[in-house]
Write a protein that holds these residues in place. Structure first.
Motif, PDB file in Angstrom:
ATOM      1  N   LYS A 128       0.685  -1.286   0.038  1.00 35.51           N
ATOM      2  CA  LYS A 128       0.081  -0.026  -0.040  1.00 35.51           C
ATOM      3  C   LYS A 128       0.870   1.203  -0.166  1.00 35.51           C
ATOM      4  O   LYS A 128       0.419   2.111  -0.771  1.00 35.51           O
ATOM      5  N   GLN A 129       1.962   1.014   0.795  1.00 36.69           N
ATOM      6  CA  GLN A 129       2.772   2.348   0.897  1.00 36.69           C
ATOM      7  C   GLN A 129       3.556   2.552  -0.344  1.00 36.69           C
ATOM      8  O   GLN A 129       3.726   3.643  -0.834  1.00 36.69           O
ATOM      9  N   TYR A 130       4.018   1.673  -1.011  1.00 37.81           N
ATOM     10  CA  TYR A 130       4.838   1.903  -2.137  1.00 37.81           C
ATOM     11  C   TYR A 130       4.579   1.504  -3.595  1.00 37.81           C
ATOM     12  O   TYR A 130       4.963   2.270  -4.500  1.00 37.81           O
ATOM     13  N   MET A 131       3.534   0.801  -3.561  1.00 40.41           N
ATOM     14  CA  MET A 131       3.145   0.386  -5.026  1.00 40.41           C
ATOM     15  C   MET A 131       2.492   1.556  -5.932  1.00 40.41           C
ATOM     16  O   MET A 131       1.492   2.470  -5.090  1.00 40.41           O
ATOM     17  N   GLY A 132       3.127   1.916  -6.961  1.00 38.57           N
ATOM     18  CA  GLY A 132       2.554   3.173  -7.831  1.00 38.57           C
ATOM     19  C   GLY A 132       2.892   4.329  -7.305  1.00 38.57           C
ATOM     20  O   GLY A 132       2.746   5.464  -7.720  1.00 38.57           O
ATOM     21  N   SER A 133       3.974   4.251  -6.334  1.00 39.89           N
ATOM     22  CA  SER A 133       4.704   5.356  -5.711  1.00 39.89           C
ATOM     23  C   SER A 133       5.484   6.205  -6.644  1.00 39.89           C
ATOM     24  O   SER A 133       5.804   7.388  -6.738  1.00 39.89           O
ATOM     25  N   ILE A 172      12.343  -2.623  -2.791  1.00 35.02           N
ATOM     26  CA  ILE A 172      12.648  -1.366  -1.878  1.00 35.02           C
ATOM     27  C   ILE A 172      14.005  -1.847  -0.881  1.00 35.02           C
ATOM     28  O   ILE A 172      13.930  -2.746  -0.306  1.00 35.02           O
ATOM     29  N   ALA A 173      14.704  -0.843  -0.949  1.00 37.46           N
ATOM     30  CA  ALA A 173      15.972  -1.054  -0.188  1.00 37.46           C
ATOM     31  C   ALA A 173      15.954   0.035   0.914  1.00 37.46           C
ATOM     32  O   ALA A 173      15.976   1.272   0.481  1.00 37.46           O
ATOM     33  N   VAL A 221       8.109  -1.886 -13.291  1.00 41.40           N
ATOM     34  CA  VAL A 221       8.954  -2.151 -12.334  1.00 41.40           C
ATOM     35  C   VAL A 221       9.378  -0.670 -11.307  1.00 41.40           C
ATOM     36  O   VAL A 221       9.562   0.100 -11.983  1.00 41.40           O
ATOM     37  N   GLU A 222       9.326  -0.994 -10.255  1.00 37.38           N
ATOM     38  CA  GLU A 222       9.327   0.193  -9.365  1.00 37.38           C
ATOM     39  C   GLU A 222      10.523  -0.055  -8.168  1.00 37.38           C
ATOM     40  O   GLU A 222      10.664  -0.937  -7.674  1.00 37.38           O
ATOM     41  N   LEU A 223      11.748   0.939  -8.407  1.00 34.17           N
ATOM     42  CA  LEU A 223      12.469   0.534  -7.396  1.00 34.17           C
ATOM     43  C   LEU A 223      12.565   1.965  -6.356  1.00 34.17           C
ATOM     44  O   LEU A 223      12.258   2.936  -6.816  1.00 34.17           O
ATOM     45  N   ILE A 224      13.014   1.468  -5.256  1.00 30.48           N
ATOM     46  CA  ILE A 224      12.949   2.588  -4.152  1.00 30.48           C
ATOM     47  C   ILE A 224      14.223   2.474  -3.137  1.00 30.48           C
ATOM     48  O   ILE A 224      14.248   1.469  -2.696  1.00 30.48           O
ATOM     49  N   THR A 225      14.998   3.510  -3.175  1.00 26.58           N
ATOM     50  CA  THR A 225      16.212   3.382  -2.243  1.00 26.58           C
ATOM     51  C   THR A 225      16.124   4.571  -1.209  1.00 26.58           C
ATOM     52  O   THR A 225      15.961   5.724  -1.428  1.00 26.58           O
ATOM     53  N   ASN A 226      16.098   4.059   0.018  1.00 23.49           N
ATOM     54  CA  ASN A 226      16.130   5.159   1.181  1.00 23.49           C
ATOM     55  C   ASN A 226      17.476   5.280   1.281  1.00 23.49           C
ATOM     56  O   ASN A 226      18.557   5.071   0.684  1.00 23.49           O
ATOM     57  N   GLU A 227      17.771   6.209   2.484  1.00 26.74           N
ATOM     58  CA  GLU A 227      19.280   6.838   2.672  1.00 26.74           C
ATOM     59  C   GLU A 227      20.016   5.735   2.629  1.00 26.74           C
ATOM     60  O   GLU A 227      20.174   4.749   3.143  1.00 26.74           O
ATOM     61  N   ASN A 228      21.395   6.135   1.967  1.00 24.61           N
ATOM     62  CA  ASN A 228      22.494   5.397   1.767  1.00 24.61           C
ATOM     63  C   ASN A 228      22.298   3.904   1.129  1.00 24.61           C
ATOM     64  O   ASN A 228      23.237   3.036   1.347  1.00 24.61           O
ATOM     65  N   ALA A 229      21.206   3.845   0.710  1.00 24.79           N
ATOM     66  CA  ALA A 229      20.977   2.438   0.128  1.00 24.79           C
ATOM     67  C   ALA A 229      21.330   2.270  -1.285  1.00 24.79           C
ATOM     68  O   ALA A 229      21.382   3.312  -1.994  1.00 24.79           O
ATOM     69  N   GLU A 230      21.421   1.059  -1.744  1.00 22.30           N
ATOM     70  CA  GLU A 230      21.662   0.749  -3.430  1.00 22.30           C
ATOM     71  C   GLU A 230      21.047  -0.257  -3.815  1.00 22.30           C
ATOM     72  O   GLU A 230      20.969  -1.359  -3.190  1.00 22.30           O
ATOM     73  N   ILE A 231      20.555  -0.116  -5.118  1.00 24.09           N
ATOM     74  CA  ILE A 231      19.694  -1.121  -5.730  1.00 24.09           C
ATOM     75  C   ILE A 231      20.490  -1.389  -7.142  1.00 24.09           C
ATOM     76  O   ILE A 231      20.604  -0.330  -7.824  1.00 24.09           O
ATOM     77  N   LYS A 232      20.821  -2.554  -7.558  1.00 24.08           N
ATOM     78  CA  LYS A 232      21.567  -2.593  -8.759  1.00 24.08           C
ATOM     79  C   LYS A 232      20.393  -3.717  -9.739  1.00 24.08           C
ATOM     80  O   LYS A 232      20.401  -4.924  -9.224  1.00 24.08           O
ATOM     81  N   THR A 279       7.479  -0.288 -18.277  1.00 20.27           N
ATOM     82  CA  THR A 279       7.772   0.970 -17.584  1.00 20.27           C
ATOM     83  C   THR A 279       8.650   0.661 -16.349  1.00 20.27           C
ATOM     84  O   THR A 279       8.166  -0.118 -15.582  1.00 20.27           O
ATOM     85  N   LYS A 280       9.849   1.006 -16.553  1.00 19.05           N
ATOM     86  CA  LYS A 280      10.840   0.845 -15.154  1.00 19.05           C
ATOM     87  C   LYS A 280      11.327   2.195 -14.564  1.00 19.05           C
ATOM     88  O   LYS A 280      11.681   3.118 -15.546  1.00 19.05           O
ATOM     89  N   ARG A 281      10.990   2.387 -13.516  1.00 22.75           N
ATOM     90  CA  ARG A 281      11.789   3.518 -12.814  1.00 22.75           C
ATOM     91  C   ARG A 281      12.205   3.258 -11.379  1.00 22.75           C
ATOM     92  O   ARG A 281      11.312   2.574 -10.671  1.00 22.75           O
ATOM     93  N   GLY A 282      13.127   4.124 -11.122  1.00 27.40           N
ATOM     94  CA  GLY A 282      13.551   3.916  -9.550  1.00 27.40           C
ATOM     95  C   GLY A 282      13.653   5.274  -9.004  1.00 27.40           C
ATOM     96  O   GLY A 282      13.622   6.259  -9.879  1.00 27.40           O
TER      97      GLY A 282
END
Lengths: 477, 253
Positions: A162-167, A222-223, A250-261, A284-287
């Motif tokens: 709920k929090q992140y999907m579509g954000s 989500i990282a 595809v949705e990617l979310i990185t919070n502080e100091n996080a990394e997604i490869k 559609t891919k976006r981070g």
């Protein structure tokens, strides 16, 4: 005589189909279809409501036509939106997975038995509209990592969904994102908790099997603060004469100091040498680098699909955040691709790198389209873009459309573009040293793609190298 | 090792080689001289197997085999090496990667195991030493951004690594200053031995000051019209080609 004239088609290794009893949604798209899918997934009401909102919005939208690819109009009523192998409703262990499916993935080189897998890679296997199984779930759970199918996440981790999907990609974003939000069937969900470095590579293998079926999967990663994960997706489909639609989000979310490869090795069926059949890969891919000092890196090797149309992008919101895009796209025979990236600089001291390597052979047509946007507040933004095109033969095409919208004068933007061609002279030169024309192409192409391949995890870099030579097999006569 | 008989070749219906005959034995150095457009480069390319050229008559026997039956890569694997007049650039492929692929292809053809990294590197280092080349050359993309002289030296370096039986040097001296010419010639002389043959195609006799040929042939209008020794080259240097043209006319009359 032109040595690069004759184009033959190499055999697509993954073109087989699995004969398995399927459960399908009725053909076509309506609110009933949406309800059917949601019911199949035992979804809570809020998820169905979200789907319906998306569906109703989709009805108001027009099919986009600005992209530089050509295909006949898609009849959205002529597609099945849900196809699932008939199986037990709940799968707790591999013993409950249909052996036919295990066999299919084995044939694809993805054995799902944990002991047979690469020890450092966990796999979520998606077959048409459902996730078949996810490996190493338990081992990951110990670290607090959630890696499961999207359907399961909707049921089990609804707060995160709920929090992140579509954000990052709202359903209003574009035509195919709206369609996906309405009818998405499965995909992967990843959550890496604060301070955790995911102990293994995570990967999803997407397989389209059923005829006349679209695949609409969603991936959400989500990282959390200080977390790290490397994720890879692979995909194949049977050889079929009709085109099939694959519209993922595809949705990617990185919070502080996080990394997604995030790495993609895309090998959907490309159609035959005359352009018959093949997958329409409209994704559609976006981070979003939400937190300060966070990083998102996209690496894609796109060798398959009749049409590839996607722009994996980064929104650099956190200060000092970094976005990267490394891409190799191949178009052979009648394949088309319009791909690139968007780097949206919002935070201060944000940095982005774009390395795009296009390879056109046969009558393949390819477009790089990229946007670098620096907002007013984005002090000291830096971007380096490198867009190269390699032509093999003289019947293919390459186009580059770089867009820059710079609203802050402190930005430092560099753009380089080159076009080169593998010509008869180069081939003869290699041949005169004992290297056959085919090997010469592979040698040159791999040299050309080096900067991108080095970004892939080791095993997959080798896979990609192999895949590339197969895709271009027969590209010289 | 090489026996060319009455070789005719054309490109786009235009006959360039009009009956060439030439014998090369192991250990011999042959120089082929002639004015622009006489067919020197065509002969080199036909021997190496460039497909644009069509052989319309004649035969080429190489080590007892019909050379014309072989693909360009198989000719190379059989030991023929063409040093290009204009070496081709291959961006993104390092010299060392290129050479290793080539050498291992040749080895595979002869049923030999490929040379692994360290062994190959050792071999390459030996060759750079013999030719007095800088190792940094190895990591650079093939011929990309090389000066004219570097390109020609790189050709000879490739020749040193691949160790051909018959080397065809197509105007290897063109575009070189005197120091580069000396360096390239030194390299070739070091690679010369009693088992391999060399065909040098050149405009100028100055190359022959450095690499002394056993035979000199004059190519004129697609035919070898005169053969001799070193002295013939000196005579050409002094008098040009016109006197040979005159001789030809007289013969025809």
């Amino acid at each position: 005589m032109n040595e690069i004239e004759q184009f033959t088609k190499s055999e697509y290794k993954y073109g087989f189909s699995t004969d398995i009893e399927q459960e399908m949604a009725p053909k076509g798209l309506s609110e009933d279809t949406v309800r059917f899918i949601s019911a199949k997934k035992n979804e809570p009401q809020w998820m169905l409501d979200y789907r319906l909102k998306a569906y109703r919005h989709w009805l108001t939208m027009k099919v986009p036509t600005w992209q530089n690819v050509h295909y006949p109009q898609i009849d959205f009523q002529d597609i099945y939106y849900y196809a699932a192998p008939k199986a037990k409703p709940k799968l707790n262990s591999l013993d409950e997975v249909d052996p036919e499916l295990l066999d299919t993935f084995k044939k694809l080189g993805i054995p799902l038995e944990e002991q047979k897998l690469l020890a450092n890679v966990a796999v979520d296997a998606v077959f048409d509209s459902v996730s078949v199984t996810t490996t190493f779930k338990e081992a990951l759970k110990e670290k607090g990592v959630i890696f499961c199918s999207f359907s399961e996440a909707v049921r089990e981790h609804s707060e995160l969904i709920k929090q992140y999907m579509g954000s990052v990609v709202p359903y209003t974003d574009n035509y195919y994102a709206a369609l996906n939000a309405a009818v998405f069937s499965d995909g992967s969900f990843v959550y890496i908790p604060k301070g955790v470095r995911c102990p293994m590579e995570l990967s999803t293998y997407f397989r389209i099997n059923a005829e006349n079926t679209g695949q609409f999967e969603r991936t959400l990663i989500i990282a959390d603060d200080g977390a790290y994960v490397s994720y890879l997706e692979g995909c194949t489909a049977p050889k079929r004469d009709e085109n099939q639609l694959h519209a993922a989000v595809v949705e990617l979310i990185t919070n502080e100091n996080a990394e997604i490869k995030y790495s993609t090795v895309q090998n959907w069926y490309a159609g035959d040498e005359n352009g018959k059949g093949g997958i329409y890969n409209f994704v559609t891919k976006r981070g979003i680098c939400k937190g300060n000092n966070s990083k998102i890196s996209w690496t894609q090797v796109e060798t398959g699909s009749a049409i590839t149309w996607k722009y994996p992008s980064c929104i650099l919101k956190g200060d000092n955040s970094i976005g990267e895009f490394y891409s190799v796209a191949v178009t052979n025979n009648a394949q088309q691709a319009d791909t690139g990236t968007k780097m949206i600089h919002l935070g201060r001291n944000t940095k982005s790198t774009i390395v795009s390597k296009g390879i056109s052979a046969g009558r393949g047509n390819q477009t790089y389209r990229g946007l670098v946007k620096v907002s007013k507040a984005a002090e000291n933004a830096r971007n380096h873009s490198q867009c190269d095109s390699l032509l093999i033969g003289d019947k293919c095409g390459a186009h580059t459309f770089p867009y820059f919208e710079i609203s802050n004068p402190s930005a430092k933007i560099e753009h380089e573009a080159t076009t080169s061609k593998i010509g008869d002279d180069q081939l003869f030169y290699c041949q005169s040293r004992g290297i056959s024309a085919e090997e010469a192409v592979s040698l040159i192409v791999n040299g050309y793609c080096k900067d991108v391949f080095k970004e892939l995890p080791m095993e997959f870099a080798m896979e990609a190298t192999k895949l590339l030579s197969i895709s271009l097999e027969g590209s010289v006569g | 090792m090489l026996s060319i008989k009455n070789l005719h070749a054309s490109i786009g219906g235009n006959e360039i080689l009009k009956g060439i005959s030439l014998e090369v034995k192991a250990g011999e150095v042959h120089a082929i001289m002639g004015p622009n457009g006489s067919g020197k480069s065509t002969l080199s390319k036909v021997l190496a197997g460039r497909e644009e050229y069509e052989v319309t008559a004649g035969s080429v026997e190489y080590l007892g085999k019909n050379l014309l039956d072989f693909s360009p890569e198989d000719r190379a694997r059989e030991g023929i090496f063409l040093a290009f007049q204009y070496p081709v650039e291959i961006p993104g492929v390092t010299n060392i990667m290129f050479l290793r692929t080539a050498l291992n292809e040749i080895r595979k053809y002869h049923g030999k195991e490929p040379l692994e990294g360290p062994e190959f590197l050792k071999l390459v280092r030996e060759k750079t030493k013999i030719l007095d080349l800088d190792d940094s050359l190895l990591k650079r993309p093939v011929n990309e951004g090389f000066s004219g002289g570097e390109k020609k030296r790189n050709e000879i370096f490739q020749m040193a690594v691949l160790e051909p039986k018959l080397a065809i040097l197509d105007e290897t001296d063109s575009g070189l200053d005197i120091d580069a010419l000396r360096a390239v010639s030194d390299g070739i002389n070091k690679l010369k031995n009693k088992d391999n043959g060399i065909i040098m195609v050149t405009h100028y006799q100055r190359l022959l000051d450095y690499i002394v040929p056993d035979f000199v042939h004059v190519l004129l209008n697609g035919k070898i019209v005169k053969s001799g020794t070193r002295e013939l080259a000196l005579e050409l240097e002094e008098k040009g080609y016109d006197w040979i043209r005159e001789e030809q006319k007289e013969e025809v009359v």
